[in-house]
Design a protein around this motif. Structure first.
Motif, PDB file in Angstrom:
ATOM      1  N   GLU A 108      16.624  33.387 -11.099  1.00  0.00           N
ATOM      2  CA  GLU A 108      17.223  33.250  -9.897  1.00  0.00           C
ATOM      3  C   GLU A 108      16.098  32.579  -9.130  1.00  0.00           C
ATOM      4  O   GLU A 108      16.343  31.542  -8.440  1.00  0.00           O
ATOM      5  N   LYS A 109      14.672  32.763  -9.339  1.00  0.00           N
ATOM      6  CA  LYS A 109      13.603  32.181  -8.677  1.00  0.00           C
ATOM      7  C   LYS A 109      13.258  31.048  -9.111  1.00  0.00           C
ATOM      8  O   LYS A 109      12.165  30.270  -8.614  1.00  0.00           O
ATOM      9  N   LEU A 110      13.695  30.486 -10.243  1.00  0.00           N
ATOM     10  CA  LEU A 110      13.106  29.510 -11.111  1.00  0.00           C
ATOM     11  C   LEU A 110      12.962  28.117 -10.237  1.00  0.00           C
ATOM     12  O   LEU A 110      11.871  27.468 -10.189  1.00  0.00           O
ATOM     13  N   GLU A 111      14.221  28.055  -9.535  1.00  0.00           N
ATOM     14  CA  GLU A 111      14.062  26.389  -8.672  1.00  0.00           C
ATOM     15  C   GLU A 111      12.804  26.736  -7.612  1.00  0.00           C
ATOM     16  O   GLU A 111      12.255  25.619  -7.442  1.00  0.00           O
ATOM     17  N   SER A 112      12.837  27.716  -6.876  1.00  0.00           N
ATOM     18  CA  SER A 112      11.544  27.881  -5.967  1.00  0.00           C
ATOM     19  C   SER A 112      10.191  27.693  -6.750  1.00  0.00           C
ATOM     20  O   SER A 112       9.365  26.993  -6.180  1.00  0.00           O
ATOM     21  N   HIS A 113      10.104  28.209  -7.990  1.00  0.00           N
ATOM     22  CA  HIS A 113       8.970  28.177  -8.717  1.00  0.00           C
ATOM     23  C   HIS A 113       8.712  26.824  -9.042  1.00  0.00           C
ATOM     24  O   HIS A 113       7.484  26.241  -8.777  1.00  0.00           O
ATOM     25  N   LEU A 114       9.678  25.990  -9.459  1.00  0.00           N
ATOM     26  CA  LEU A 114       9.577  24.614  -9.882  1.00  0.00           C
ATOM     27  C   LEU A 114       9.094  23.849  -8.639  1.00  0.00           C
ATOM     28  O   LEU A 114       8.258  22.880  -8.858  1.00  0.00           O
ATOM     29  N   GLN A 115       9.721  24.336  -7.297  1.00  0.00           N
ATOM     30  CA  GLN A 115       9.248  23.269  -6.089  1.00  0.00           C
ATOM     31  C   GLN A 115       8.014  23.868  -5.963  1.00  0.00           C
ATOM     32  O   GLN A 115       7.023  22.771  -5.530  1.00  0.00           O
ATOM     33  N   THR A 116       7.424  24.783  -6.204  1.00  0.00           N
ATOM     34  CA  THR A 116       5.876  25.192  -5.871  1.00  0.00           C
ATOM     35  C   THR A 116       5.058  24.415  -6.889  1.00  0.00           C
ATOM     36  O   THR A 116       3.952  24.010  -6.380  1.00  0.00           O
ATOM     37  N   LEU A 117       5.476  24.280  -8.072  1.00  0.00           N
ATOM     38  CA  LEU A 117       4.844  23.553  -9.006  1.00  0.00           C
ATOM     39  C   LEU A 117       4.699  22.062  -8.571  1.00  0.00           C
ATOM     40  O   LEU A 117       3.779  21.336  -8.840  1.00  0.00           O
ATOM     41  N   ARG A 118       5.976  21.539  -8.310  1.00  0.00           N
ATOM     42  CA  ARG A 118       5.860  20.130  -7.809  1.00  0.00           C
ATOM     43  C   ARG A 118       4.917  20.089  -6.541  1.00  0.00           C
ATOM     44  O   ARG A 118       4.606  18.761  -6.345  1.00  0.00           O
ATOM     45  N   SER A 119       4.819  20.876  -5.791  1.00  0.00           N
ATOM     46  CA  SER A 119       3.788  20.573  -4.613  1.00  0.00           C
ATOM     47  C   SER A 119       2.290  20.812  -4.792  1.00  0.00           C
ATOM     48  O   SER A 119       1.699  20.680  -3.967  1.00  0.00           O
TER      49      SER A 119
END
Length: 164
Positions: A108-119
């Motif tokens: 469920e939190k994967l998208e936010s984790h990916l955004q964190t990695l992109r940042s």
């Protein structure tokens, strides 16, 4: 009579033969480096062709092995993985349930984790902006403290004026 006396002398015959041999030797000397370079180039080509052939043979062997296992690979891809898993002992069921809930939460939190990695590449700029904002905030706090002191002084002066 002149024609009869004009016979070729044996020394001139030898001289012309020596001249022909020298010309042939010069041609050989000109052709020999070219022949050597052509030989080297063809040898190198054969070497690299041999290397490429070895690589292709390795790839061919790998593909043949894949083709031999094609049916088994298809079965493994079609068949669900959960049916091949080992049974879990009853004592560990509680942990598996906890693990599954954690996995669902993670997904469920994967998208936010990916955004964190992109940042992550932008972090130095963000830190610079934060440092600038912190500096500005500190300056504003100092100005506010000075203003508060001035207000307090003014208040004291006003109290003195009204008390007189």
């Amino acid at each position: 009579t002149l024609d009869l006396t004009c016979r070729k002398a044996p020394c001139f015959v030898k001289f012309s033969e020596m001249e022909k041999m020298a010309n042939i030797q010069a041609e050989i000397n000109e052709v020999q480096p070219l022949l050597l370079s052509v030989t080297i180039v063809s040898t190198l080509q054969f070497y690299f062709i041999g290397k490429k052939c070895e690589i292709l043979q390795d790839m061919n062997r790998h593909l043949e092995a894949v083709l031999k296992e094609k049916r088994a690979l298809r079965k493994r891809l079609i068949k669900p993985r959960c049916q091949e898993s080992l049974p879990i002992e009853a004592t560990f069921h509680k942990y598996v349930v906890e693990l599954l809930t954690e996995a669902v939460t993670f997904i469920e939190k994967l998208e936010s984790h990916l955004q964190t990695l992109r940042s992550i590449p932008q972090i130095p700029n963000i830190m610079k902006n934060m440092d600038t904002a912190l500096t500005k905030t500190e300056v504003l706090v100092m100005e506010l403290e000075e203003l508060a002191e001035q207000i307090l002084k003014w208040r004291e002066l006003q109290k003195e004026v009204y008390s007189d």
